[in-house]
Design a protein around this motif. Structure first.
Motif, PDB file in Angstrom:
ATOM      1  N   ASN A   3       0.816  -1.223   0.000  1.00 33.93           N
ATOM      2  CA  ASN A   3       0.000   0.000   0.000  1.00 33.93           C
ATOM      3  C   ASN A   3       0.848   1.271   0.000  1.00 33.93           C
ATOM      4  N   VAL A   4       1.878   1.302   0.841  1.00 31.22           N
ATOM      5  CA  VAL A   4       2.718   2.491   0.964  1.00 31.22           C
ATOM      6  C   VAL A   4       3.432   2.782  -0.355  1.00 31.22           C
ATOM      7  N   GLU A   5       3.968   1.748  -0.973  1.00 31.90           N
ATOM      8  CA  GLU A   5       4.675   1.920  -2.250  1.00 31.90           C
ATOM      9  C   GLU A   5       3.718   2.381  -3.346  1.00 31.90           C
ATOM     10  N   ARG A   6       2.510   1.818  -3.322  1.00 37.47           N
ATOM     11  CA  ARG A   6       1.517   2.201  -4.330  1.00 37.47           C
ATOM     12  C   ARG A   6       1.103   3.670  -4.166  1.00 37.47           C
ATOM     13  N   HIS A   7       0.904   4.071  -2.929  1.00 40.97           N
ATOM     14  CA  HIS A   7       0.526   5.458  -2.664  1.00 40.97           C
ATOM     15  C   HIS A   7       1.630   6.424  -3.097  1.00 40.97           C
ATOM     16  N   GLN A   8       2.865   6.061  -2.844  1.00 38.66           N
ATOM     17  CA  GLN A   8       3.994   6.918  -3.234  1.00 38.66           C
ATOM     18  C   GLN A   8       4.096   7.005  -4.753  1.00 38.66           C
ATOM     19  N   PHE A   9       3.825   5.881  -5.428  1.00 35.33           N
ATOM     20  CA  PHE A   9       3.844   5.869  -6.893  1.00 35.33           C
ATOM     21  C   PHE A   9       2.791   6.833  -7.441  1.00 35.33           C
ATOM     22  N   ILE A  10       1.596   6.802  -6.862  1.00 38.12           N
ATOM     23  CA  ILE A  10       0.509   7.676  -7.315  1.00 38.12           C
ATOM     24  C   ILE A  10       0.893   9.142  -7.127  1.00 38.12           C
ATOM     25  N   ILE A  11       1.433   9.486  -5.969  1.00 38.87           N
ATOM     26  CA  ILE A  11       1.838  10.866  -5.693  1.00 38.87           C
ATOM     27  C   ILE A  11       2.936  11.317  -6.659  1.00 38.87           C
ATOM     28  N   ASP A  12       3.940  10.461  -6.871  1.00 38.34           N
ATOM     29  CA  ASP A  12       5.039  10.799  -7.792  1.00 38.34           C
ATOM     30  C   ASP A  12       4.507  11.007  -9.209  1.00 38.34           C
ATOM     31  N   HIS A  13       3.622  10.106  -9.637  1.00 40.94           N
ATOM     32  CA  HIS A  13       3.048  10.200 -10.983  1.00 40.94           C
ATOM     33  C   HIS A  13       2.207  11.463 -11.120  1.00 40.94           C
ATOM     34  N   LEU A  14       1.494  11.819 -10.071  1.00 45.19           N
ATOM     35  CA  LEU A  14       0.668  13.010 -10.071  1.00 45.19           C
ATOM     36  C   LEU A  14       1.511  14.276 -10.196  1.00 45.19           C
ATOM     37  N   HIS A  15       2.642  14.312  -9.508  1.00 45.23           N
ATOM     38  CA  HIS A  15       3.524  15.476  -9.580  1.00 45.23           C
ATOM     39  C   HIS A  15       4.177  15.594 -10.962  1.00 45.23           C
ATOM     40  N   GLN A  16       4.390  14.469 -11.619  1.00 44.42           N
ATOM     41  CA  GLN A  16       4.988  14.493 -12.955  1.00 44.42           C
ATOM     42  C   GLN A  16       3.986  14.943 -14.013  1.00 44.42           C
ATOM     43  N   GLN A  17       2.723  14.445 -13.889  1.00 48.08           N
ATOM     44  CA  GLN A  17       1.722  14.675 -14.927  1.00 48.08           C
ATOM     45  C   GLN A  17       0.766  15.825 -14.631  1.00 48.08           C
ATOM     46  N   GLY A  18       0.614  16.188 -13.346  1.00 42.73           N
ATOM     47  CA  GLY A  18      -0.346  17.219 -12.981  1.00 42.73           C
ATOM     48  C   GLY A  18      -1.720  16.691 -12.666  1.00 42.73           C
ATOM     49  N   SER A  19      -2.051  15.526 -13.248  1.00 40.23           N
ATOM     50  CA  SER A  19      -3.313  14.846 -12.970  1.00 40.23           C
ATOM     51  C   SER A  19      -3.132  13.362 -13.253  1.00 40.23           C
ATOM     52  N   VAL A  20      -3.995  12.546 -12.668  1.00 35.50           N
ATOM     53  CA  VAL A  20      -3.928  11.101 -12.897  1.00 35.50           C
ATOM     54  C   VAL A  20      -5.319  10.589 -13.227  1.00 35.50           C
ATOM     55  N   ASN A  21      -5.347   9.476 -13.954  1.00 36.66           N
ATOM     56  CA  ASN A  21      -6.593   8.852 -14.376  1.00 36.66           C
ATOM     57  C   ASN A  21      -6.689   7.463 -13.745  1.00 36.66           C
ATOM     58  N   VAL A  22      -7.868   7.120 -13.241  1.00 37.65           N
ATOM     59  CA  VAL A  22      -8.063   5.838 -12.557  1.00 37.65           C
ATOM     60  C   VAL A  22      -7.706   4.662 -13.458  1.00 37.65           C
ATOM     61  N   LEU A  23      -8.199   4.671 -14.687  1.00 37.21           N
ATOM     62  CA  LEU A  23      -7.954   3.547 -15.601  1.00 37.21           C
ATOM     63  C   LEU A  23      -6.467   3.408 -15.934  1.00 37.21           C
ATOM     64  N   GLU A  24      -5.794   4.549 -16.100  1.00 38.77           N
ATOM     65  CA  GLU A  24      -4.353   4.517 -16.373  1.00 38.77           C
ATOM     66  C   GLU A  24      -3.590   3.930 -15.192  1.00 38.77           C
ATOM     67  N   LEU A  25      -3.965   4.337 -13.974  1.00 35.89           N
ATOM     68  CA  LEU A  25      -3.308   3.810 -12.779  1.00 35.89           C
ATOM     69  C   LEU A  25      -3.562   2.321 -12.601  1.00 35.89           C
ATOM     70  N   CYS A  26      -4.744   1.872 -12.981  1.00 34.66           N
ATOM     71  CA  CYS A  26      -5.057   0.435 -12.912  1.00 34.66           C
ATOM     72  C   CYS A  26      -4.094  -0.376 -13.770  1.00 34.66           C
ATOM     73  N   LYS A  27      -3.819   0.130 -14.975  1.00 34.90           N
ATOM     74  CA  LYS A  27      -2.909  -0.567 -15.891  1.00 34.90           C
ATOM     75  C   LYS A  27      -1.468  -0.512 -15.383  1.00 34.90           C
ATOM     76  N   LEU A  28      -1.049   0.656 -14.905  1.00 32.89           N
ATOM     77  CA  LEU A  28       0.325   0.820 -14.443  1.00 32.89           C
ATOM     78  C   LEU A  28       0.626  -0.012 -13.195  1.00 32.89           C
ATOM     79  N   LEU A  29      -0.352  -0.088 -12.309  1.00 34.48           N
ATOM     80  CA  LEU A  29      -0.140  -0.766 -11.021  1.00 34.48           C
ATOM     81  C   LEU A  29      -0.707  -2.184 -10.980  1.00 34.48           C
ATOM     82  N   GLU A  30      -1.447  -2.534 -12.033  1.00 36.57           N
ATOM     83  CA  GLU A  30      -2.037  -3.874 -12.148  1.00 36.57           C
ATOM     84  C   GLU A  30      -2.919  -4.218 -10.944  1.00 36.57           C
ATOM     85  N   VAL A  31      -3.796  -3.282 -10.611  1.00 36.13           N
ATOM     86  CA  VAL A  31      -4.779  -3.485  -9.540  1.00 36.13           C
ATOM     87  C   VAL A  31      -6.139  -3.044 -10.061  1.00 36.13           C
ATOM     88  N   SER A  32      -7.189  -3.326  -9.293  1.00 35.81           N
ATOM     89  CA  SER A  32      -8.550  -3.006  -9.715  1.00 35.81           C
ATOM     90  C   SER A  32      -8.848  -1.521  -9.525  1.00 35.81           C
TER      91      SER A  32
END
Length: 253
Positions: A3-32
């Motif tokens: 969970n901690v690693e996944r949350h950090q990945f989301i935050i890092d990705h958000l800072h890089q892109q400015g916004s994140v999409n649920v479906l994109e994160l599902c593919k990147l992290l291979e979770v539902s």
């Protein structure tokens, strides 16, 4: 990932892109999607992001109603650059509509008409800027005056518009969201803007880069109903590409 690693990945990705999409994160992290939505809720509770429809962003996507006197001090230099570009699109002997807002007010200051120009406007401050030109005919719409925007709205203004057809509409907005479309903070103003679009050949949106990813209360239209957007260099290349794919011509000043 835990969970901690996944949350950090989301935050890092958000800072890089400015916004994140649920479906994109599902593919990147291979979770539902259920897992991702829970993650986003937890991160929002910790005030690390703001959830949006289908994703999340770093900035609050919901706009509030501010007076024109507050707005005109915000992104002032960007508005002037946008205004100059917009004013250059006016042709000789043109008939145009100018809606309300501080960016279109800045545009009115920049107009130097060649030949005669007919301007239909809902904004008192726009009319005041243009009244100095002897070859500009101004048709001021009537209706209920919104003091915060110094512009009119309502059924009477909409009925007057039914008698005209103009080459261009110059439109200011409070929010531009790729999914939700163009918005303003007032529902009556949004409805009047929609009517302006119906009686205009081209729709030209003037919006500084802070308006992107934002949503106001009143929806004006979808992105695909806009012909041009003029903005400043603060807009992300990803957003420009997405707008152009939807058929919008984007000018960055």
């Amino acid at each position: 990932m835990n969970n901690v690693e996944r949350h950090q990945f989301i935050i890092d990705h958000l800072h890089q892109q400015g916004s994140v999409n649920v479906l994109e994160l599902c593919k990147l992290l291979e979770v539902s999607s259920v897992t991702i939505r829970k993650d986003l809720k937890l991160l929002e509770d910790r005030q690390l992001l703001f959830r949006t429809h289908g994703g999340a962003t770093l900035t609050n996507p919901y706009t509030i109603d501010r007076t024109v006197f507050e707005k005109e001090k915000m992104q002032a230099s960007e508005k002037v650059a946008i205004a100059k570009e917009a004013a250059s699109m006016i042709a000789g002997n043109d008939s145009i509509i100018i809606a309300s807002g501080t960016t279109v007010q800045a545009m009115a200051r920049e107009i130097q008409p060649t030949g005669n120009l007919t301007v239909v406007t809902s904004a008192l401050n726009v009319a005041v800027q243009l009244i100095k030109h002897p070859n500009v005919e101004i048709l001021q719409l009537g209706g209920i005056l919104r003091k915060s925007s110094t512009s009119v709205a309502g059924l009477y203004a909409e009925q007057i518009l039914s008698d005209f057809f103009c080459s261009k509409l110059f439109l200011g907005v409070d929010g531009i969201d790729l999914e939700f479309g163009l918005t303003t903070t007032n529902a009556q103003e949004a409805h009047l803007n929609r009517k302006m679009m119906e009686v205009s050949q081209k729709v030209i949106v003037l919006a500084d880069s802070t308006k992107f990813g934002k949503r106001g209360f009143g929806r004006i239209c979808g992105i695909d109903e806009v012909d041009y957007i003029i903005t400043d260099k603060g807009v992300s290349p990803h957003t420009v590409t997405a707008l152009e794919k939807l058929g919008v011509k984007v000018t960055v000043v």
